[in-house]
Design a protein around this motif. Structure first.
Motif, PDB file in Angstrom:
ATOM      1  N   GLN A 166      12.601  35.585 -61.271  1.00 29.97           N
ATOM      2  CA  GLN A 166      12.541  36.971 -61.725  1.00 29.97           C
ATOM      3  C   GLN A 166      11.216  37.625 -61.354  1.00 29.97           C
ATOM      4  O   GLN A 166      11.181  38.801 -60.972  1.00 29.97           O
ATOM      5  CB  GLN A 166      12.758  37.015 -63.248  1.00 29.97           C
ATOM      6  N   ALA A 205      12.173  40.463 -58.616  1.00 26.89           N
ATOM      7  CA  ALA A 205      12.615  41.252 -59.772  1.00 26.89           C
ATOM      8  C   ALA A 205      13.707  42.244 -59.385  1.00 26.89           C
ATOM      9  O   ALA A 205      13.590  42.952 -58.376  1.00 26.89           O
ATOM     10  CB  ALA A 205      11.425  41.991 -60.377  1.00 26.89           C
ATOM     11  N   ASP A 206      14.783  42.229 -60.178  1.00 26.56           N
ATOM     12  CA  ASP A 206      15.886  43.185 -60.042  1.00 26.56           C
ATOM     13  C   ASP A 206      16.636  43.087 -58.724  1.00 26.56           C
ATOM     14  O   ASP A 206      17.397  43.982 -58.357  1.00 26.56           O
ATOM     15  CB  ASP A 206      15.376  44.628 -60.222  1.00 26.56           C
ATOM     16  N   HIS A 207      16.465  42.013 -57.969  1.00 31.86           N
ATOM     17  CA  HIS A 207      17.255  41.818 -56.751  1.00 31.86           C
ATOM     18  C   HIS A 207      18.660  41.381 -57.158  1.00 31.86           C
ATOM     19  O   HIS A 207      18.828  40.579 -58.082  1.00 31.86           O
ATOM     20  CB  HIS A 207      16.604  40.761 -55.862  1.00 31.86           C
ATOM     21  N   THR A 210      19.129  37.586 -57.415  1.00 32.88           N
ATOM     22  CA  THR A 210      18.206  36.798 -58.224  1.00 32.88           C
ATOM     23  C   THR A 210      18.923  35.915 -59.256  1.00 32.88           C
ATOM     24  O   THR A 210      18.566  34.740 -59.410  1.00 32.88           O
ATOM     25  CB  THR A 210      17.190  37.702 -58.927  1.00 32.88           C
ATOM     26  N   GLY A 218      16.532  41.388 -69.686  1.00 28.64           N
ATOM     27  CA  GLY A 218      15.966  42.716 -69.798  1.00 28.64           C
ATOM     28  C   GLY A 218      14.483  42.702 -70.087  1.00 28.64           C
ATOM     29  O   GLY A 218      13.864  41.627 -70.228  1.00 28.64           O
ATOM     30  N   HIS A 260      11.612  39.700 -70.368  1.00 31.12           N
ATOM     31  CA  HIS A 260      10.747  39.622 -69.187  1.00 31.12           C
ATOM     32  C   HIS A 260       9.274  39.759 -69.555  1.00 31.12           C
ATOM     33  O   HIS A 260       8.408  39.177 -68.902  1.00 31.12           O
ATOM     34  CB  HIS A 260      11.137  40.708 -68.177  1.00 31.12           C
TER      35      HIS A 260
END
Length: 321
Positions: free
Chosen positions: A94, A98-100, A103, A136, A140
């Motif tokens: 992450q 991040a946000d891929h 992931t 979320g 994180h």
């Protein structure tokens, strides 16, 4: 119709369950106690939202710890290593990606790979890695603190409850090394532990059973087979008997005659070979010799030959005539 339904269920992985009703209830009670303790401790040190995410992952561990406490996937190193290593992988993925969209998949895949090499495969670990990636901003923000609270905290609680709860039942003591085993299991004659180990290596697949448990199962099966061997008085006219030998040595004989015992001589049995080695042949021998040759009585079924009592074998032979 019932036969086709049974075949479908077996193809889907359904199988018979040998556990008692009491064992099932004990498993459920243990999981209740463990998850209750995890919930209390988690809410004590963490916000309610974070606690909800963690319990979802720990619940999967409870299934293994209390439903199959002696399985390799349930042992302390599997739980501890699998959960923490997977959490570390999830956090790292992450933070690097991040946000891929890939992931989550990458986190679970790398967690499985890491658990394989660390010899701590624990399926809920994959859920832990996925939980962190999808949780979320609230989760994180914890970063690598997620390893200590909540993961390590919850792992410690559930392992402690598993040790204490299962210690109440001698046959369920946890870890598996503490389970009561009065005798060191030994394999049946002619089959060595090295042979079993070689067979497992040839399968090249992770088998969810301890090596010692496999040996014990085989030993108990061998003892049961020895107890089921027919006595001379259990040789019945019309019944079929198998010698239980592997490969080309396997044979089934049906008793076709039991002449009256002559004075001063041993009782004789006449038989014909109806399957396996020397099929179609006939012979006679002492009843005691036939009983020594026979491992158990059998009857025909749609899947081949099935072990049964001599009375059932005789009745099945009569019905098939």
């Amino acid at each position: 119709m019932a036969t086709y339904l049974l075949r479908l269920l077996r193809a889907l992985g359904w199988r018979e369950d040998a556990t008692s009703h009491a064992e099932k209830l004990i498993s459920a009670l243990g999981a209740f106690c463990a998850l209750g303790a995890v919930w209390v401790v988690t809410h004590w040190v963490m916000p309610a939202e974070a606690a909800l995410w963690v319990v979802a992952s720990t619940g999967a561990s409870a299934v293994l710890l209390f439903a199959v406490p002696h399985g390799p996937l349930s042992q302390p190193w599997a739980v501890f290593g699998g959960q923490l290593i997977s959490a570390f992988v999830g956090i790292s993925c992450q933070q690097l990606l991040a946000d891929h969209p890939l992931t989550p998949a990458l986190a679970v895949a790398l967690a499985i790979l890491a658990m394989h090499y660390a010899r701590c495969i624990h399926p809920p670990g994959g859920a832990t890695a996925l939980t962190y990636v999808l949780a979320g901003p609230g989760i994180h923000a914890l970063g690598y603190q997620f390893l200590l609270t909540p993961v390590l905290l919850n792992v410690g609680v559930i392992l402690l409850v598993a040790v204490l709860f299962n210690s109440l039942f001698p046959w369920r003591r946890y870890p598996a090394a503490l389970a009561r085993q009065p005798l060191r299991p030994t394999p049946p004659p002619g089959l060595a532990p090295e042979d079993i180990h070689h067979a497992l290596r040839q399968m090249d697949s992770y088998i969810d059973i301890r090596f010692d448990d496999l040996l014990e199962i085989m030993q108990l099966a061998h003892q049961h087979a020895a107890q089921q061997r027919p006595h001379a008085t259990a040789i019945l006219l019309g019944a079929c008997y198998s010698n239980g030998q592997p490969g080309a040595q396997w044979s089934i004989r049906q008793v076709t005659g039991l002449p009256p015992k002559p004075p001063g001589r041993s009782a004789q049995a006449v038989y014909r070979v109806i399957a396996g080695n020397d099929v179609g042949g006939f012979g006679s021998c002492r009843v005691t010799e036939l009983a020594a040759w026979a491992q158990f009585a059998v009857r025909p079924s749609e899947h081949g030959w099935q072990r049964c009592s001599p009375e059932e074998s005789r009745l099945a032979a009569r019905l098939s005539e």
